[in-house]
Enzyme design. Sequence first.
Site, PDB file in Angstrom:
ATOM      1  N   ARG A 101      42.463 -19.410  31.932  1.00 51.63           N
ATOM      2  CA  ARG A 101      42.745 -20.417  32.958  1.00 51.63           C
ATOM      3  C   ARG A 101      44.181 -20.910  32.831  1.00 51.63           C
ATOM      4  O   ARG A 101      44.859 -21.134  33.836  1.00 51.63           O
ATOM      5  CB  ARG A 101      41.734 -21.569  32.849  1.00 51.63           C
ATOM      6  CG  ARG A 101      41.789 -22.531  34.014  1.00 51.63           C
ATOM      7  CD  ARG A 101      40.592 -23.432  34.058  1.00 51.63           C
ATOM      8  NE  ARG A 101      40.520 -24.331  32.906  1.00 51.63           N
ATOM      9  CZ  ARG A 101      39.506 -25.147  32.659  1.00 51.63           C
ATOM     10  NH1 ARG A 101      38.459 -25.178  33.482  1.00 51.63           N
ATOM     11  NH2 ARG A 101      39.503 -25.935  31.607  1.00 51.63           N
ATOM     12  N   LYS A 202      44.796 -26.268  36.226  1.00 50.58           N
ATOM     13  CA  LYS A 202      44.720 -27.528  35.474  1.00 50.58           C
ATOM     14  C   LYS A 202      46.134 -28.062  35.234  1.00 50.58           C
ATOM     15  O   LYS A 202      46.569 -28.238  34.091  1.00 50.58           O
ATOM     16  CB  LYS A 202      43.962 -27.290  34.168  1.00 50.58           C
ATOM     17  CG  LYS A 202      43.193 -28.509  33.694  1.00 50.58           C
ATOM     18  CD  LYS A 202      42.140 -28.131  32.689  1.00 50.58           C
ATOM     19  CE  LYS A 202      41.620 -29.326  31.933  1.00 50.58           C
ATOM     20  NZ  LYS A 202      40.956 -30.346  32.727  1.00 50.58           N
ATOM     21  N   GLU A 238      34.864 -32.093  44.162  1.00 50.97           N
ATOM     22  CA  GLU A 238      34.448 -32.314  42.768  1.00 50.97           C
ATOM     23  C   GLU A 238      34.786 -33.734  42.361  1.00 50.97           C
ATOM     24  O   GLU A 238      35.267 -34.532  43.171  1.00 50.97           O
ATOM     25  CB  GLU A 238      35.112 -31.299  41.848  1.00 50.97           C
ATOM     26  CG  GLU A 238      36.614 -31.348  41.857  1.00 50.97           C
ATOM     27  CD  GLU A 238      37.242 -30.321  40.914  1.00 50.97           C
ATOM     28  OE1 GLU A 238      36.701 -30.091  39.832  1.00 50.97           O
ATOM     29  OE2 GLU A 238      38.299 -29.780  41.274  1.00 50.97           O
TER      30      GLU A 238
HETATM   31  C1  LIG Z   1      39.191 -31.663  37.884  1.00 43.28           C
HETATM   32  C2  LIG Z   1      38.262 -31.053  36.893  1.00 43.28           C
HETATM   33  N1  LIG Z   1      37.190 -30.388  37.336  1.00 43.28           N
HETATM   34  C3  LIG Z   1      36.324 -29.809  36.495  1.00 43.28           C
HETATM   35  C4  LIG Z   1      36.490 -29.896  35.124  1.00 43.28           C
HETATM   36  C5  LIG Z   1      35.524 -29.212  34.208  1.00 43.28           C
HETATM   37  O1  LIG Z   1      36.112 -28.091  33.600  1.00 43.28           O
HETATM   38  P1  LIG Z   1      35.613 -27.552  32.193  1.00 43.28           P
HETATM   39  O2  LIG Z   1      34.150 -27.342  32.325  1.00 43.28           O
HETATM   40  O3  LIG Z   1      36.356 -26.293  31.958  1.00 43.28           O
HETATM   41  O4  LIG Z   1      35.946 -28.600  31.209  1.00 43.28           O
HETATM   42  C6  LIG Z   1      37.588 -30.586  34.632  1.00 43.28           C
HETATM   43  C7  LIG Z   1      37.797 -30.688  33.220  1.00 43.28           C
HETATM   44  O5  LIG Z   1      38.099 -30.715  32.349  1.00 43.28           O
HETATM   45  C8  LIG Z   1      38.504 -31.180  35.524  1.00 43.28           C
HETATM   46  O6  LIG Z   1      39.572 -31.841  35.072  1.00 43.28           O
END
Ligand SMILES: Cc1ncc(COP(=O)(O)O)c(C=O)c1O
Length: 355
Positions: A101, A202, A238
């Site tokens: 990612r 991210k 989300e």
């Molecule tokens: C905006 C957002 N959505 C979803 C997630 C969930 O991602 P993950 O399951 O990889 O932690 C995160 C997390 O960290 C996030 O910042």
Amino acid sequence: MAPSLNSTLEANGNSSNDGKSPDVNWEEMGFSLTPTDYMYVMKCSIGDNFSQGSLIPFGNIELSPCSGILNYGQGLFEGLKAYRKEDGRILLFRPEQNALRMKAGAERLCMPSPSIEQFVDAVKQAVLANERWVPPFGKGSMYVRPLLMGSGASLGLGPAPEYTFLVYVSPVGSYHKGQRSLNLVVEEKQHRASPGGTGGIKTVANYSPVLDALTRAKAQGFSEVLFLDATTGKYIDEGSACNIFSVKGNSISTPPTHGTILPGITRKSIIEIARKLGYQVEERPVALDELLDADEVFCTGTAVVVTSIGSVTHQGRRVEYKTQADTVCQKLRETLTGIQMGGLEDTMGWMVEVN
Ligand SMILES: Cc1ncc(COP(=O)(O)O)c(C=O)c1O
């Protein structure tokens, strides 16, 4: 070119690692920073590849006021956890997924990124160097925060000339301490991400824009915000830091990750677990109206794990959902945490040993 991140660091009070157990009340821990002993740092110039990093005392870093991260938000972060098993071994959950990612995000932001192997090795080194801070079995986990940033100076808008990959760690407990289920409020004025933007990576720049909605929500007693799609405002996107699932009967739905939604690693894992347990899982647009009519709603993320949503409030109307005993959420959470903590066999090969 002068380095923009000084590796001579102001060490913090915890860096005298005498190997002793730290003075931490593991029972009381929430999700906040406990400074540890070391962090991992690796640098590279634009056009080069990352090659050799090292562990240095955890502490402040020095950056040029003109660095890409400070001026243009050229930065990414990751989040994953290390768990101590009952037999004392330390395991990471799918670290290569975080590496992939980060790589995808780095391409989007014109940054070089560490290879998958370099990323996983750096994470292992950071965890091992701070081993005494990994909570005892069943008392929380060690949160691992890799960062990738444009650390070189660039006054005109453009990719920074130098990049820093850094991994720091902190022991953590529950993200929403004391809350067994969460109360969400639908945000109607602001959006988290739009098509063609950066919602699917991210980047650090995705997080300060949600603070206003999150602060307003918390001031009204809600735990999290539910963002809607920026195009029609009819579908759920989300949360500010978690993915959302809707449950109706045997069917589980979650929005697809086509650019505006972060492809959560917990999300991906829960989809696989749910399918194995016999649920029908669909990745498709989920209308807000459909969510408001669901039997159950839950959210997923490294920090929140898998947590029931007790209510969603939209335009003053509060809809409540089934939580706790005998929920789909509880079954999925038990299976996931069983694999992560070592109580269930890791048939998927997700766990990676650190020590
Ligand atoms: C905006 C957002 N959505 C979803 C997630 C969930 O991602 P993950 O399951 O990889 O932690 C995160 C997390 O960290 C996030 O910042």
